[in-house]
Motif scaffolding. Structure first.
Motif, PDB file in Angstrom:
ATOM      1  N   LEU A 220       0.826  -1.211   0.000  1.00  0.00           N
ATOM      2  CA  LEU A 220       0.000   0.000   0.000  1.00  0.00           C
ATOM      3  C   LEU A 220       0.859   1.260   0.000  1.00  0.00           C
ATOM      4  N   SER A 221       1.981   1.209   0.688  1.00  0.00           N
ATOM      5  CA  SER A 221       2.903   2.345   0.721  1.00  0.00           C
ATOM      6  C   SER A 221       3.442   2.641  -0.678  1.00  0.00           C
ATOM      7  N   ARG A 222       3.803   1.605  -1.393  1.00  0.00           N
ATOM      8  CA  ARG A 222       4.322   1.785  -2.751  1.00  0.00           C
ATOM      9  C   ARG A 222       3.246   2.305  -3.699  1.00  0.00           C
ATOM     10  N   LEU A 223       2.028   1.815  -3.534  1.00  0.00           N
ATOM     11  CA  LEU A 223       0.933   2.300  -4.365  1.00  0.00           C
ATOM     12  C   LEU A 223       0.581   3.746  -4.026  1.00  0.00           C
ATOM     13  N   THR A 224       0.755   4.112  -2.769  1.00  0.00           N
ATOM     14  CA  THR A 224       0.561   5.505  -2.354  1.00  0.00           C
ATOM     15  C   THR A 224       1.638   6.384  -2.971  1.00  0.00           C
ATOM     16  N   ASP A 225       2.885   5.953  -2.877  1.00  0.00           N
ATOM     17  CA  ASP A 225       4.009   6.712  -3.460  1.00  0.00           C
ATOM     18  C   ASP A 225       3.822   6.905  -4.966  1.00  0.00           C
ATOM     19  N   ALA A 226       3.222   5.918  -5.625  1.00  0.00           N
ATOM     20  CA  ALA A 226       3.009   5.987  -7.072  1.00  0.00           C
ATOM     21  C   ALA A 226       1.780   6.829  -7.439  1.00  0.00           C
ATOM     22  N   GLY A 227       0.995   7.214  -6.436  1.00  0.00           N
ATOM     23  CA  GLY A 227      -0.151   8.078  -6.684  1.00  0.00           C
ATOM     24  C   GLY A 227      -1.453   7.369  -7.019  1.00  0.00           C
ATOM     25  N   TYR A 228      -1.544   6.075  -6.768  1.00  0.00           N
ATOM     26  CA  TYR A 228      -2.763   5.333  -7.089  1.00  0.00           C
ATOM     27  C   TYR A 228      -3.738   5.262  -5.925  1.00  0.00           C
ATOM     28  N   ILE A 229      -3.229   5.386  -4.715  1.00  0.00           N
ATOM     29  CA  ILE A 229      -4.101   5.423  -3.545  1.00  0.00           C
ATOM     30  C   ILE A 229      -3.660   6.568  -2.641  1.00  0.00           C
ATOM     31  N   GLU A 230      -4.577   6.942  -1.755  1.00  0.00           N
ATOM     32  CA  GLU A 230      -4.297   7.970  -0.751  1.00  0.00           C
ATOM     33  C   GLU A 230      -4.508   7.350   0.615  1.00  0.00           C
ATOM     34  N   VAL A 231      -3.773   7.848   1.580  1.00  0.00           N
ATOM     35  CA  VAL A 231      -3.931   7.362   2.940  1.00  0.00           C
ATOM     36  C   VAL A 231      -4.165   8.554   3.853  1.00  0.00           C
ATOM     37  N   ARG A 232      -5.090   8.363   4.755  1.00  0.00           N
ATOM     38  CA  ARG A 232      -5.382   9.354   5.781  1.00  0.00           C
ATOM     39  C   ARG A 232      -5.028   8.726   7.112  1.00  0.00           C
ATOM     40  N   GLN A 233      -4.129   9.362   7.830  1.00  0.00           N
ATOM     41  CA  GLN A 233      -3.650   8.823   9.101  1.00  0.00           C
ATOM     42  C   GLN A 233      -4.634   9.128  10.231  1.00  0.00           C
ATOM     43  N   GLY A 234      -4.501   8.380  11.290  1.00  0.00           N
ATOM     44  CA  GLY A 234      -5.257   8.652  12.513  1.00  0.00           C
ATOM     45  C   GLY A 234      -6.633   8.021  12.549  1.00  0.00           C
ATOM     46  N   ARG A 235      -7.334   8.368  13.634  1.00  0.00           N
ATOM     47  CA  ARG A 235      -8.670   7.816  13.854  1.00  0.00           C
ATOM     48  C   ARG A 235      -9.593   8.228  12.699  1.00  0.00           C
ATOM     49  N   GLY A 236     -10.315   7.281  12.186  1.00  0.00           N
ATOM     50  CA  GLY A 236     -11.207   7.545  11.067  1.00  0.00           C
ATOM     51  C   GLY A 236     -10.488   7.599   9.733  1.00  0.00           C
ATOM     52  N   GLY A 237      -9.214   7.328   9.745  1.00  0.00           N
ATOM     53  CA  GLY A 237      -8.441   7.352   8.511  1.00  0.00           C
ATOM     54  C   GLY A 237      -8.516   6.033   7.787  1.00  0.00           C
ATOM     55  N   GLY A 238      -7.750   5.940   6.742  1.00  0.00           N
ATOM     56  CA  GLY A 238      -7.695   4.709   5.967  1.00  0.00           C
ATOM     57  C   GLY A 238      -7.263   4.990   4.552  1.00  0.00           C
ATOM     58  N   TYR A 239      -7.394   3.987   3.720  1.00  0.00           N
ATOM     59  CA  TYR A 239      -6.958   4.058   2.330  1.00  0.00           C
ATOM     60  C   TYR A 239      -8.157   4.251   1.402  1.00  0.00           C
ATOM     61  N   THR A 240      -7.951   5.059   0.362  1.00  0.00           N
ATOM     62  CA  THR A 240      -8.929   5.251  -0.703  1.00  0.00           C
ATOM     63  C   THR A 240      -8.174   5.327  -2.028  1.00  0.00           C
ATOM     64  N   LEU A 241      -8.886   5.134  -3.108  1.00  0.00           N
ATOM     65  CA  LEU A 241      -8.267   5.302  -4.424  1.00  0.00           C
ATOM     66  C   LEU A 241      -8.020   6.779  -4.695  1.00  0.00           C
ATOM     67  N   ALA A 242      -6.895   7.077  -5.301  1.00  0.00           N
ATOM     68  CA  ALA A 242      -6.562   8.449  -5.681  1.00  0.00           C
ATOM     69  C   ALA A 242      -6.941   8.713  -7.135  1.00  0.00           C
ATOM     70  N   LYS A 243      -7.176   7.655  -7.885  1.00  0.00           N
ATOM     71  CA  LYS A 243      -7.542   7.760  -9.298  1.00  0.00           C
ATOM     72  C   LYS A 243      -8.756   6.879  -9.553  1.00  0.00           C
TER      73      LYS A 243
END
Length: 133
Positions: free
Chosen positions: A44-67
């Motif tokens: 997931l970190s690599r996909l985030t670095d590549a710009g395909y997903i976004e991550v929101r840290q902390g409570r209520g956070g998580g991963y979503t698609l960036a594209k």
């Protein structure tokens, strides 16, 4: 983790994110695709670095698609997660430092180039959206 295994888990994680709106924790994604959470976080970190997903840290956070899923080809995912030369490149390891080995090596290099082109063409013909339909 083997390159193709990482690729498979990465695609599955993107399909999970594309399948329904909202954010997912890495643990939720890992549970759905039956992947070890620590390994998945690296993917997931690599996909985030590549710009395909976004991550929101902390409570209520998580991963979503960036594209949009239709804008992410399997070739894109492969490129983001691929470190080593493909397994077929190991054909070169069989050629020696002698006349015959040098001749065969030139042929092997052409074959490997053709394989790279074909694989990329196939992977470019599929998107994450294709896998959720």
């Amino acid at each position: 983790m083997a390159e193709l295994k990482r690729f498979g888990y990465g695609i599955q994680a993107l399909v999970v994110l594309a399948s329904s709106p909202g954010q997912y924790s890495s643990a939720e994604i890992a549970e759905q695709i039956h992947c070890e959470p620590t390994a998945l976080r690296k993917i997931l970190s690599r996909l985030t670095d590549a710009g395909y997903i976004e991550v929101r840290q902390g409570r209520g956070g998580g991963y979503t698609l960036a594209k949009a899923p239709a804008d992410i080809t399997l070739s894109d995912v492969y490129g983001a997660l691929h470190d080593e030369s493909p397994v077929w490149d190991r054909m070169l390891d069989t050629t020696g430092n002698h006349l015959f080995g040098h001749k065969v090596r030139m042929s092997f290099e052409q074959i490997m180039n053709d394989i790279h082109i074909q694989v990329d063409q196939v992977l470019m013909s599929y998107t994450v959206a294709d896998l959720i339909e």
